[in-house]
Design a protein around this motif. Structure first.
Motif, PDB file in Angstrom:
ATOM      1  N   HIS A 141      -8.652  -0.849  -2.005  1.00 19.80           N
ATOM      2  CA  HIS A 141      -8.205  -0.867  -0.618  1.00 19.80           C
ATOM      3  C   HIS A 141      -8.250   0.548  -0.043  1.00 19.80           C
ATOM      4  N   CYS A 186       0.841  -1.192   0.000  1.00 22.22           N
ATOM      5  CA  CYS A 186       0.000   0.000   0.000  1.00 22.22           C
ATOM      6  C   CYS A 186       0.884   1.253   0.000  1.00 22.22           C
ATOM      7  N   MET A 196     -10.434   1.871   3.200  1.00 21.17           N
ATOM      8  CA  MET A 196      -9.843   2.521   4.362  1.00 21.17           C
ATOM      9  C   MET A 196     -10.408   3.927   4.522  1.00 21.17           C
ATOM     10  N   ALA A 212      -0.775   4.095   2.849  1.00 19.02           N
ATOM     11  CA  ALA A 212      -0.264   4.414   4.175  1.00 19.02           C
ATOM     12  C   ALA A 212       0.070   3.210   5.048  1.00 19.02           C
ATOM     13  N   CYS A 213      -0.161   1.985   4.553  1.00 20.73           N
ATOM     14  CA  CYS A 213       0.121   0.832   5.419  1.00 20.73           C
ATOM     15  C   CYS A 213       0.962  -0.198   4.666  1.00 20.73           C
ATOM     16  N   HIS A 219       0.078  -3.208   3.899  1.00 18.44           N
ATOM     17  CA  HIS A 219      -0.768  -4.208   3.251  1.00 18.44           C
ATOM     18  C   HIS A 219      -0.203  -4.546   1.871  1.00 18.44           C
ATOM     19  N   HIS A 259      -4.627   6.840   5.946  1.00 18.76           N
ATOM     20  CA  HIS A 259      -5.009   6.734   4.542  1.00 18.76           C
ATOM     21  C   HIS A 259      -5.672   8.017   4.044  1.00 18.76           C
TER      22      HIS A 259
HETATM   23 ZN   LIG Z   1      -3.301   0.681   3.164  1.00 19.92          ZN
END
Ligand SMILES: [Zn+2]
Length: 76
Positions: A32, A6, A36, A12-13, A15, A44
């Motif tokens: 995704h 991501c 979020m 921001a993560c 994933h 996010h």
């Molecule tokens: Zn993310």
């Protein structure tokens, strides 16, 4: 199958997304991001604002997309 996170795709993560083509992975990461966003995830939301700023310049989004596409293509 290639993997990008991501974060690597402007999110921001950590994933991970898996896809064979860049268009596919861009689509998954967008979904995704929307999920979020709907959850009201602060990190996010912030990342999305930054993306929106990027989109406000005529070539910003296009250049960003091309850079990410190259990054994806360079993966093994
Ligand atoms: Zn993310």
């Amino acid at each position: 199958m290639k993997t990008m996170t991501c974060k690597q795709l402007g999110g921001a993560c950590d994933h991970e997304f898996h896809a064979d083509t860049f268009d596919e992975i861009a689509e998954i990461s967008k979904k995704h991001g929307m999920e979020m966003f709907q959850k009201g995830d602060d990190a996010h939301l912030k990342a999305m604002n930054e993306m929106q700023e990027l989109m406000s310049s005529p070539n910003g989004m296009k250049e960003w997309f091309e850079a990410k596409r190259k990054e994806f293509d360079a993966l093994t």
